[in-house]
Design a protein around this motif. Structure first.
Motif, PDB file in Angstrom:
ATOM      1  N   GLY A  34       0.801  -1.225   0.000  1.00 17.79           N
ATOM      2  CA  GLY A  34       0.000   0.000   0.000  1.00 17.79           C
ATOM      3  C   GLY A  34       0.828   1.267   0.000  1.00 17.79           C
ATOM      4  O   GLY A  34       2.058   1.252   0.154  1.00 17.79           O
ATOM      5  N   GLY A  35       0.141   2.396  -0.158  1.00 16.03           N
ATOM      6  CA  GLY A  35       0.802   3.686  -0.157  1.00 16.03           C
ATOM      7  C   GLY A  35       0.976   4.240   1.244  1.00 16.03           C
ATOM      8  O   GLY A  35       0.696   3.570   2.251  1.00 16.03           O
ATOM      9  N   LEU A  36       1.404   5.489   1.310  1.00 17.91           N
ATOM     10  CA  LEU A  36       1.605   6.145   2.602  1.00 17.91           C
ATOM     11  C   LEU A  36       0.294   6.360   3.350  1.00 17.91           C
ATOM     12  O   LEU A  36       0.307   6.690   4.533  1.00 17.91           O
ATOM     13  CB  LEU A  36       2.301   7.493   2.409  1.00 17.91           C
ATOM     14  N   ASP A  37      -0.814   6.158   2.671  1.00 19.70           N
ATOM     15  CA  ASP A  37      -2.128   6.336   3.305  1.00 19.70           C
ATOM     16  C   ASP A  37      -2.742   5.018   3.760  1.00 19.70           C
ATOM     17  O   ASP A  37      -3.894   4.982   4.199  1.00 19.70           O
ATOM     18  CB  ASP A  37      -3.084   7.036   2.347  1.00 19.70           C
ATOM     19  N   ASP A  38      -1.977   3.931   3.667  1.00 20.56           N
ATOM     20  CA  ASP A  38      -2.484   2.609   4.022  1.00 20.56           C
ATOM     21  C   ASP A  38      -1.783   2.132   5.289  1.00 20.56           C
ATOM     22  O   ASP A  38      -0.623   1.724   5.266  1.00 20.56           O
ATOM     23  CB  ASP A  38      -2.223   1.638   2.870  1.00 20.56           C
ATOM     24  N   ALA A  39      -2.489   2.160   6.404  1.00 16.01           N
ATOM     25  CA  ALA A  39      -1.883   1.794   7.687  1.00 16.01           C
ATOM     26  C   ALA A  39      -1.364   0.369   7.694  1.00 16.01           C
ATOM     27  O   ALA A  39      -0.346   0.065   8.335  1.00 16.01           O
ATOM     28  CB  ALA A  39      -2.905   1.994   8.810  1.00 16.01           C
ATOM     29  N   ASP A  40      -2.032  -0.529   6.966  1.00 14.55           N
ATOM     30  CA  ASP A  40      -1.639  -1.939   6.970  1.00 14.55           C
ATOM     31  C   ASP A  40      -0.321  -2.190   6.239  1.00 14.55           C
ATOM     32  O   ASP A  40       0.255  -3.272   6.374  1.00 14.55           O
ATOM     33  CB  ASP A  40      -2.742  -2.796   6.338  1.00 14.55           C
ATOM     34  N   ALA A  41       0.143  -1.214   5.469  1.00 12.31           N
ATOM     35  CA  ALA A  41       1.379  -1.391   4.699  1.00 12.31           C
ATOM     36  C   ALA A  41       2.621  -1.041   5.505  1.00 12.31           C
ATOM     37  O   ALA A  41       3.741  -1.179   5.001  1.00 12.31           O
ATOM     38  CB  ALA A  41       1.327  -0.535   3.431  1.00 12.31           C
ATOM     39  N   TRP A  42       2.442  -0.618   6.772  1.00  8.85           N
ATOM     40  CA  TRP A  42       3.567  -0.106   7.542  1.00  8.85           C
ATOM     41  C   TRP A  42       3.598  -0.680   8.945  1.00  8.85           C
ATOM     42  O   TRP A  42       2.563  -0.846   9.589  1.00  8.85           O
ATOM     43  CB  TRP A  42       3.487   1.436   7.629  1.00  8.85           C
ATOM     44  N   SER A  43       4.795  -0.995   9.402  1.00 10.09           N
ATOM     45  CA  SER A  43       4.981  -1.372  10.800  1.00 10.09           C
ATOM     46  C   SER A  43       5.595  -0.187  11.538  1.00 10.09           C
ATOM     47  O   SER A  43       6.256   0.663  10.928  1.00 10.09           O
ATOM     48  CB  SER A  43       5.902  -2.587  10.929  1.00 10.09           C
ATOM     49  N   VAL A  44       5.405  -0.131  12.838  1.00  9.30           N
ATOM     50  CA  VAL A  44       5.914   0.967  13.653  1.00  9.30           C
ATOM     51  C   VAL A  44       6.964   0.428  14.619  1.00  9.30           C
ATOM     52  O   VAL A  44       6.733  -0.566  15.304  1.00  9.30           O
ATOM     53  CB  VAL A  44       4.764   1.635  14.454  1.00  9.30           C
ATOM     54  N   GLY A  45       8.119   1.076  14.637  1.00  8.77           N
ATOM     55  CA  GLY A  45       9.173   0.692  15.546  1.00  8.77           C
ATOM     56  C   GLY A  45       9.866   1.920  16.110  1.00  8.77           C
ATOM     57  O   GLY A  45       9.578   3.045  15.724  1.00  8.77           O
ATOM     58  N   ARG A  46      10.774   1.693  17.023  1.00  6.29           N
ATOM     59  CA  ARG A  46      11.511   2.790  17.642  1.00  6.29           C
ATOM     60  C   ARG A  46      13.001   2.467  17.611  1.00  6.29           C
ATOM     61  O   ARG A  46      13.402   1.319  17.862  1.00  6.29           O
ATOM     62  CB  ARG A  46      11.031   2.997  19.090  1.00  6.29           C
ATOM     63  N   ARG A  47      13.824   3.476  17.335  1.00  6.46           N
ATOM     64  CA  ARG A  47      15.269   3.332  17.354  1.00  6.46           C
ATOM     65  C   ARG A  47      15.851   4.183  18.466  1.00  6.46           C
ATOM     66  O   ARG A  47      15.316   5.231  18.813  1.00  6.46           O
ATOM     67  CB  ARG A  47      15.884   3.759  16.014  1.00  6.46           C
ATOM     68  N   GLN A  48      16.959   3.722  18.995  1.00  7.59           N
ATOM     69  CA  GLN A  48      17.664   4.530  19.987  1.00  7.59           C
ATOM     70  C   GLN A  48      18.271   5.759  19.325  1.00  7.59           C
ATOM     71  O   GLN A  48      18.651   5.725  18.158  1.00  7.59           O
ATOM     72  CB  GLN A  48      18.753   3.701  20.650  1.00  7.59           C
ATOM     73  N   PRO A  49      18.367   6.859  20.074  1.00  6.41           N
ATOM     74  CA  PRO A  49      18.899   8.097  19.482  1.00  6.41           C
ATOM     75  C   PRO A  49      20.414   8.065  19.310  1.00  6.41           C
ATOM     76  O   PRO A  49      20.956   8.887  18.601  1.00  6.41           O
ATOM     77  CB  PRO A  49      18.492   9.173  20.499  1.00  6.41           C
TER      78      PRO A  49
END
Length: 230
Positions: A215-230
């Motif tokens: 999906g595109g940038l408007d498709d929530a299912d196409a993306w996972s969310v993570g966090r990186r250390q600074p």
């Protein structure tokens, strides 16, 4: 003066940061919200000049990195985009290697957005529509300047501008300057979008949206969310 003698200026970032719970549903919504906030702050306080200034990094034929700043002229589900002379250094480099990275940075707001992905040439119709809306002088410059090519002097560039202006005088019509064949644009099909938010003591927030679907940038299912250390 040696580096040891140079004054070291430090700023402790006092931004609000970014928590996963505060993320908008899609990368597009989040980036648009931050761009809108930067534009609003520039209008109100004047300390975010060129809120859509986009640093774009490419790789040349020898594998060496190159970077420059353009203006982000497009932002939709397909990704951020910019316009340029396709004969320019960035145009040639993208033609040889479509891998690109780009960033929007707003120092006064302690925020930045990083994009990684591949550049795709923007369709001629979309470019033509954008070109017609540019100021007359900017359309003339697109003909007068062979972007990234050497020039003998400023006078040579201004003479070229004057010659094109004489051929295509300003009539107030969007059609008074034709779209050059060599002028176009690139859109970044993103594989990763990172949202950076500055915090005190250099413990910044780095929320990374990584592509996991088609999906595109408007498709929530196409993306996972993570966090990186600074």
């Amino acid at each position: 003066m040696s580096p040891a003698d140079s004054p070291i200026l430090r700023t402790d970032y006092t931004g609000d940061g970014l928590d996963e719970a505060d993320l908008l549903p899609t990368p597009l919504a989040q980036v648009r919200a931050w761009v809108a906030a930067a534009q609003a702050r520039q209008a109100a306080q004047g300390d975010v000049p060129e809120p859509t200034a986009l640093s774009v990094a490419t790789v040349d034929a020898a594998g060496a990195p190159d970077v420059r700043t353009v203006l982000m002229r497009f932002l939709d589900a397909r990704g951020p985009g910019f316009v340029t002379d396709l004969r320019s250094a960035k145009g040639r480099e993208i033609g040889g290697n479509a891998a690109v990275a780009a960033s929007l940075t707003w120092p006064s707001m302690f925020r930045a957005v990083r994009f990684r992905g591949s550049a795709v040439e923007i369709g001629r119709g979309e470019v033509a529509e954008y070109f017609a809306g540019r100021p007359w002088g900017s359309r003339i410059s697109a003909w007068a300047s062979h972007q990234s090519a050497p020039t003998a002097s400023r006078a040579e560039l201004e003479a070229a501008y004057a010659a094109v202006a004489a051929r295509h005088p300003d009539t107030g019509s969007p059609d008074d300057v034709p779209l050059p064949d060599h002028w176009g644009g690139w859109r970044i099909t993103c594989t990763e979008v990172e949202l950076w938010a500055g915090r005190r003591n250099r413990l910044h927030d780095r929320i990374v949206l990584t592509r996991v679907g088609e999906g595109g940038l408007d498709d929530a299912d196409a993306w996972s969310v993570g966090r990186r250390q600074p």
